[in-house]
Design an enzyme around this catalytic site. Sequence first.
Site, PDB file in Angstrom:
ATOM      1  N   LYS A 160       0.846  -1.197   0.000  1.00 19.33           N
ATOM      2  CA  LYS A 160       0.000   0.000   0.000  1.00 19.33           C
ATOM      3  C   LYS A 160       0.877   1.242   0.000  1.00 19.33           C
ATOM      4  O   LYS A 160       1.631   1.475   0.945  1.00 19.33           O
ATOM      5  CB  LYS A 160      -0.879   0.030   1.259  1.00 19.33           C
ATOM      6  CG  LYS A 160      -1.890   1.162   1.212  1.00 19.33           C
ATOM      7  CD  LYS A 160      -2.453   1.506   2.554  1.00 19.33           C
ATOM      8  CE  LYS A 160      -1.835   2.739   3.166  1.00 19.33           C
ATOM      9  NZ  LYS A 160      -1.961   3.956   2.366  1.00 19.33           N
ATOM     10  N   GLU A 164      10.571   0.523  10.127  1.00 21.95           N
ATOM     11  CA  GLU A 164      11.522   1.615   9.834  1.00 21.95           C
ATOM     12  C   GLU A 164      10.774   2.911  10.113  1.00 21.95           C
ATOM     13  O   GLU A 164       9.864   3.276   9.370  1.00 21.95           O
ATOM     14  CB  GLU A 164      11.958   1.576   8.361  1.00 21.95           C
ATOM     15  CG  GLU A 164      12.732   0.347   7.960  1.00 21.95           C
ATOM     16  CD  GLU A 164      14.153   0.315   8.509  1.00 21.95           C
ATOM     17  OE1 GLU A 164      14.572   1.315   9.146  1.00 21.95           O
ATOM     18  OE2 GLU A 164      14.817  -0.706   8.328  1.00 21.95           O
ATOM     19  N   CYS A 213      13.452  10.831   6.584  1.00 25.37           N
ATOM     20  CA  CYS A 213      13.499  10.204   7.917  1.00 25.37           C
ATOM     21  C   CYS A 213      14.837  10.425   8.592  1.00 25.37           C
ATOM     22  O   CYS A 213      14.922  10.551   9.797  1.00 25.37           O
ATOM     23  CB  CYS A 213      13.196   8.724   7.801  1.00 25.37           C
ATOM     24  SG  CYS A 213      14.272   7.879   6.648  1.00 25.37           S
ATOM     25  N   GLU A 232       9.806  15.013  15.750  1.00 23.04           N
ATOM     26  CA  GLU A 232      10.135  14.987  14.322  1.00 23.04           C
ATOM     27  C   GLU A 232       9.222  15.970  13.593  1.00 23.04           C
ATOM     28  O   GLU A 232       8.005  15.818  13.628  1.00 23.04           O
ATOM     29  CB  GLU A 232       9.934  13.576  13.773  1.00 23.04           C
ATOM     30  CG  GLU A 232      10.389  13.438  12.346  1.00 23.04           C
ATOM     31  CD  GLU A 232      10.132  12.049  11.774  1.00 23.04           C
ATOM     32  OE1 GLU A 232       9.055  11.479  12.041  1.00 23.04           O
ATOM     33  OE2 GLU A 232      11.003  11.548  11.048  1.00 23.04           O
TER      34      GLU A 232
HETATM   35  P1  NAD Z   1       2.646   7.692   8.329  1.00 25.69           P
HETATM   36  O1  NAD Z   1       3.047   6.804   9.456  1.00 25.69           O
HETATM   37  O2  NAD Z   1       1.581   8.691   8.567  1.00 25.69           O
HETATM   38  O3  NAD Z   1       2.123   6.801   7.105  1.00 25.69           O
HETATM   39  C1  NAD Z   1       2.902   5.765   6.580  1.00 25.69           C
HETATM   40  C2  NAD Z   1       1.982   4.788   5.888  1.00 25.69           C
HETATM   41  O4  NAD Z   1       1.117   4.215   6.869  1.00 25.69           O
HETATM   42  C3  NAD Z   1       1.089   5.405   4.823  1.00 25.69           C
HETATM   43  O5  NAD Z   1       0.945   4.513   3.745  1.00 25.69           O
HETATM   44  C4  NAD Z   1      -0.226   5.575   5.564  1.00 25.69           C
HETATM   45  O6  NAD Z   1      -1.347   5.573   4.692  1.00 25.69           O
HETATM   46  C5  NAD Z   1      -0.233   4.343   6.441  1.00 25.69           C
HETATM   47  N1  NAD Z   1      -1.077   4.478   7.636  1.00 25.69           N
HETATM   48  C6  NAD Z   1      -1.509   5.624   8.229  1.00 25.69           C
HETATM   49  N2  NAD Z   1      -2.303   5.331   9.282  1.00 25.69           N
HETATM   50  C7  NAD Z   1      -2.346   3.973   9.357  1.00 25.69           C
HETATM   51  C8  NAD Z   1      -3.001   3.064  10.249  1.00 25.69           C
HETATM   52  N3  NAD Z   1      -3.765   3.495  11.263  1.00 25.69           N
HETATM   53  N4  NAD Z   1      -2.819   1.738  10.042  1.00 25.69           N
HETATM   54  C9  NAD Z   1      -2.063   1.296   9.032  1.00 25.69           C
HETATM   55  N5  NAD Z   1      -1.438   2.095   8.140  1.00 25.69           N
HETATM   56  C10 NAD Z   1      -1.581   3.434   8.312  1.00 25.69           C
HETATM   57  O7  NAD Z   1       3.984   8.329   7.780  1.00 25.69           O
HETATM   58  P2  NAD Z   1       4.145   9.358   6.577  1.00 25.69           P
HETATM   59  O8  NAD Z   1       3.615  10.664   7.068  1.00 25.69           O
HETATM   60  O9  NAD Z   1       3.618   8.782   5.304  1.00 25.69           O
HETATM   61  O10 NAD Z   1       5.741   9.401   6.423  1.00 25.69           O
HETATM   62  C11 NAD Z   1       6.529  10.123   7.273  1.00 25.69           C
HETATM   63  C12 NAD Z   1       7.133   9.240   8.355  1.00 25.69           C
HETATM   64  O11 NAD Z   1       7.846   8.148   7.771  1.00 25.69           O
HETATM   65  C13 NAD Z   1       8.168   9.993   9.162  1.00 25.69           C
HETATM   66  O12 NAD Z   1       8.001   9.697  10.526  1.00 25.69           O
HETATM   67  C14 NAD Z   1       9.488   9.444   8.642  1.00 25.69           C
HETATM   68  O13 NAD Z   1      10.556   9.557   9.539  1.00 25.69           O
HETATM   69  C15 NAD Z   1       9.135   8.026   8.354  1.00 25.69           C
HETATM   70  N6  NAD Z   1      10.093   7.417   7.420  1.00 25.69           N
HETATM   71  C16 NAD Z   1      10.993   6.503   7.907  1.00 25.69           C
HETATM   72  C17 NAD Z   1      11.948   5.934   7.033  1.00 25.69           C
HETATM   73  C18 NAD Z   1      12.942   4.923   7.534  1.00 25.69           C
HETATM   74  O14 NAD Z   1      13.539   4.229   6.713  1.00 25.69           O
HETATM   75  N7  NAD Z   1      13.166   4.799   8.834  1.00 25.69           N
HETATM   76  C19 NAD Z   1      11.945   6.292   5.681  1.00 25.69           C
HETATM   77  C20 NAD Z   1      11.013   7.222   5.230  1.00 25.69           C
HETATM   78  C21 NAD Z   1      10.083   7.773   6.108  1.00 25.69           C
END
Ligand code: NAD
Length: 504
Positions: free
Chosen positions: A194, A270, A305, A404
């Site tokens: 997804k 991650e 991230c 963050e």
């Molecule tokens: P997010 O956690 O809001 O969303 C990530 C994914 O989870 C999306 O596809 C979203 O639709 C889905 N999601 C949202 N709510 C959910 C739920 N209740 N149940 C299941 N899935 C759900 O994150 P974001 O805003 O898309 O991305 C930013 C975050 O990602 C930041 O915290 C960043 O640090 C992190 N990130 C980490 C890495 C890494 O490798 N450690 C890499 C890139 C981004």
Amino acid sequence: MTDTLIPEIDESKAAIERLGLRTQAFIDGEFHDAISGRRYMTENPATGQPIAEIAEGGPADVDAAVAAARRAADDGRWSRLSPGDRKRILVRWADLIEGDARELGLIETIDSGKPITDTIGLDMPETAGCIRWHAEAADKLYGQVAPSPEGTVATITREPVGVVGAVIPWNYPAQMAAWKLGPALATGNTVVIKPASTTSLSLLRIAELGSEAGLPDGVLNVVTGPGDVVGEAIGRHPDIDCLTFTGSTEVGRRFLHYAADTNLKRVLLELGGKSPQLVFDDVTDLEGIAANVAVAIFWNMGENCSAGSRLIVHRSVKDRLLEAVRAELRNWPVGDPLDPATRIGALVSRGHMEKVLRYVRIGREEGARVVTGGERILEETGGWFVPPTIFDGVRNDMTIAREEIFGPVLSVIEFDTEAEAIALANDTPYGLAASLYTDNLNVAHRVARALRAGVVGVNAYSEGDMTTPFGGYKLSGFGGHDKSVHAHDQYTETKTTWIQLRSG
Ligand code: NAD
């Protein structure tokens, strides 16, 4: 790199239609509308204008995708192909992605607000490169023979986990998908993935290219839609064997619940970061460091991230370094992401921009001082733009130093001693990345060892390359690492086969 493509681009509907966007879920080798028939609009963050309606999947679509992935896993159409054949298909896929880098980069830019030079020049080549790297490893992964007693043979072999459910963020939509798909598919798994609902378009086209390359139907399935519906349905699905998630720590926690409440599927997380950049007083190349500092926090609009969002700098060099960073920012034009000169495009959505500006407000209220930036700009475009923003006079207990922000906001914190620098750097709930700058070899080794982070750059801001694992400590995640051969472990089971030999 972008010269021949860019002049053709405009944001008219016709131009977007010429891109042949894919907007339906990709299940069992075909594009489908959501079973409910629902759709939602995705918009261009640089203009606020609609791009296309996307299938809004729900639990029934996830069921269909998992059923297709399960059939493909169980009949061995992928896992039992010879590793060499899997490699050939995945390499062909990487070639197709690379060949379509311009079109895919354009799709990524209008969907995410990322600068076109980055999407065409970095994101797509690295997406292809990641898939190719894991593909090349597919027929080079050996099992082991254990030192078992005379009269026995014991082998330790790796088998695919089965059906992998992947949920990814919006900041590097294609690359984050590749970090999951490369190792999961190279090791013979099938996948239901997804994308973030704001940035689904590039992955849908990439999935289509996978089919063209020869991925059998059902091996790769993409379900689009909201996280708390589609993401949760993937998380809780009883027929998924492994969850691989990249995103915020808050949502990552939920995945542990999903697995614990259902079939105890393996969970790989991650998550977020609040990474320090340490600058010691012996450094000589302040201009070079300033260029790295800017990349660390302003590249990809800070939507990264491993962004180096805390600049922890020795008191004696702080003013000169800040001056050098501000001078460096002349090389960082903010504006239309379709302009090849732009280095800072739009933030991904209005909601995210408002979150970033809220943190800026909190930073001011808590007593930090804005040195540059700090306000929304280019409002007349209809897009979500925030320029590079630097706060001086930050204490590590301020909200902007602890949480963050995921935007172009740098917090500058001073230190006097090495011990203080290390303590400040480690005083965070996160532990994804860190960088440190020193000309002293002893300081470099001592501090690199003391930092509690999964990736440490010395005199560099770097996550390494495809040969090195990427993942964090503490609230930045656990369960495995993306990239490198270490990523293969997380998508495989270890099987022991103990053979008793009859005496001759
Ligand atoms: P997010 O956690 O809001 O969303 C990530 C994914 O989870 C999306 O596809 C979203 O639709 C889905 N999601 C949202 N709510 C959910 C739920 N209740 N149940 C299941 N899935 C759900 O994150 P974001 O805003 O898309 O991305 C930013 C975050 O990602 C930041 O915290 C960043 O640090 C992190 N990130 C980490 C890495 C890494 O490798 N450690 C890499 C890139 C981004």
